[in-house]
Design a protein around this motif. Structure first.
Motif, PDB file in Angstrom:
ATOM      1  N   VAL A   1      45.110  60.620  41.103  1.00 64.25           N
ATOM      2  CA  VAL A   1      46.505  60.445  40.677  1.00 64.25           C
ATOM      3  C   VAL A   1      46.787  59.036  40.171  1.00 64.25           C
ATOM      4  CG1 VAL A   1      47.432  62.314  42.093  1.00 64.25           C
ATOM      5  CG2 VAL A   1      47.282  60.001  43.039  1.00 64.25           C
ATOM      6  N   ALA A   2      45.918  58.085  40.508  1.00 61.66           N
ATOM      7  CA  ALA A   2      46.098  56.712  40.025  1.00 61.66           C
ATOM      8  C   ALA A   2      44.797  55.946  40.214  1.00 61.66           C
ATOM      9  CB  ALA A   2      47.219  56.014  40.776  1.00 61.66           C
ATOM     10  N   VAL A   3      44.647  54.911  39.394  1.00 60.84           N
ATOM     11  CA  VAL A   3      43.504  54.014  39.551  1.00 60.84           C
ATOM     12  C   VAL A   3      43.951  52.607  39.175  1.00 60.84           C
ATOM     13  CG1 VAL A   3      42.584  54.506  37.249  1.00 60.84           C
ATOM     14  CG2 VAL A   3      41.074  53.593  38.994  1.00 60.84           C
ATOM     15  N   PHE A   4      43.600  51.661  40.008  1.00 58.85           N
ATOM     16  CA  PHE A   4      43.811  50.245  39.702  1.00 58.85           C
ATOM     17  C   PHE A   4      42.468  49.687  39.273  1.00 58.85           C
ATOM     18  CE2 PHE A   4      47.268  50.952  42.782  1.00 58.85           C
ATOM     19  CZ  PHE A   4      48.339  50.507  42.024  1.00 58.85           C
ATOM     20  N   LYS A   5      42.392  49.216  38.054  1.00 53.35           N
ATOM     21  CA  LYS A   5      41.146  48.638  37.538  1.00 53.35           C
ATOM     22  C   LYS A   5      41.005  47.200  38.049  1.00 53.35           C
ATOM     23  CE  LYS A   5      40.691  51.746  33.762  1.00 53.35           C
ATOM     24  NZ  LYS A   5      39.762  52.717  34.248  1.00 53.35           N
ATOM     25  N   ASP A   6      39.772  46.785  38.241  1.00 52.09           N
ATOM     26  CA  ASP A   6      39.460  45.440  38.746  1.00 52.09           C
ATOM     27  C   ASP A   6      40.154  45.131  40.070  1.00 52.09           C
ATOM     28  OD1 ASP A   6      37.535  44.481  37.007  1.00 52.09           O
ATOM     29  OD2 ASP A   6      39.044  43.945  35.503  1.00 52.09           O
ATOM     30  N   ALA A   7      40.070  46.094  40.983  1.00 50.39           N
ATOM     31  CA  ALA A   7      40.646  45.908  42.315  1.00 50.39           C
ATOM     32  C   ALA A   7      39.665  46.462  43.346  1.00 50.39           C
ATOM     33  CB  ALA A   7      41.996  46.610  42.426  1.00 50.39           C
ATOM     34  N   PRO A   8      38.799  45.649  43.922  1.00 51.56           N
ATOM     35  CA  PRO A   8      38.626  44.229  43.666  1.00 51.56           C
ATOM     36  C   PRO A   8      37.936  43.991  42.316  1.00 51.56           C
ATOM     37  CG  PRO A   8      36.936  44.981  45.185  1.00 51.56           C
ATOM     38  CD  PRO A   8      37.853  46.148  44.935  1.00 51.56           C
ATOM     39  N   LEU A   9      37.875  42.752  41.902  1.00 52.08           N
ATOM     40  CA  LEU A   9      37.278  42.414  40.610  1.00 52.08           C
ATOM     41  C   LEU A   9      35.910  43.071  40.470  1.00 52.08           C
ATOM     42  CD1 LEU A   9      38.230  38.642  40.249  1.00 52.08           C
ATOM     43  CD2 LEU A   9      39.161  40.591  38.990  1.00 52.08           C
ATOM     44  N   GLY A  10      35.717  43.728  39.341  1.00 52.59           N
ATOM     45  CA  GLY A  10      34.446  44.397  39.073  1.00 52.59           C
ATOM     46  C   GLY A  10      34.381  45.824  39.583  1.00 52.59           C
ATOM     47  N   SER A  11      35.404  46.270  40.291  1.00 51.04           N
ATOM     48  CA  SER A  11      35.452  47.630  40.836  1.00 51.04           C
ATOM     49  C   SER A  11      36.825  48.227  40.572  1.00 51.04           C
ATOM     50  CB  SER A  11      35.183  47.610  42.345  1.00 51.04           C
ATOM     51  OG  SER A  11      33.901  47.098  42.615  1.00 51.04           O
TER      52      SER A  11
END
Length: 142
Positions: free
Chosen positions: A122-132
């Motif tokens: 339903v959602a995705v936070f990119k680079d959270a953590p950095l690189g993931s």
């Protein structure tokens, strides 16, 4: 102009007070039959010697269950224990009248595993953590 408020780190008692006040507020906006529904539901899997080799920590709140942690001992992964834990919490959710389960995971953990078990991203936070990436999933319970 008003003075700036002083913001301090809260202690345990103050944190409990803030949590209690928000719960009271929320209860005014949720159907009465759901307002007091809050329960921890934790499952474990043990091997023949009694050693914990997996588990699922979750919270029932109102009409859903949130899976906070699902973990299986690395040497036991791929044997179906994770899916078994999910199926058990889904059964419990249904018995308790929940309408969905929600959870989150990171790209270095198990997003494909949850998709394989019919959880919908339903959602995705990119680079959270950095690189993931940090994924949020939901599964309707019928």
């Amino acid at each position: 102009m008003a003075n700036e408020p002083v913001v301090l780190l809260g202690n345990e008692e103050e944190s409990a007070y803030i949590r209690k006040r928000l719960i009271e507020f929320n209860a005014e906006h949720v159907p009465e039959n759901l307002s007091s529904r809050f329960e921890e539901i934790n499952l474990t899997i043990k091997d023949d010697s009694g050693k914990v080799i997996g588990g699922l920590l979750s919270t029932l709140c109102w009409n859903w269950i949130e899976v906070e942690i699902l973990w299986v001992e690395e040497s036991q992964r791929g044997l179906g224990y994770g899916s078994h834990l999910l199926h058990q919490i889904e059964r419990i959710a249904k018995e308790k009248g929940c309408t969905f389960i929600k959870l989150n995971t990171f790209s270095f953990q198990a997003p494909e595993f949850y998709q394989k078990n019919a959880y919908i991203e339903v959602a995705v936070f990119k680079d959270a953590p950095l690189g993931s990436n940090h994924y949020y999933f939901k599964k309707a319970i019928f």
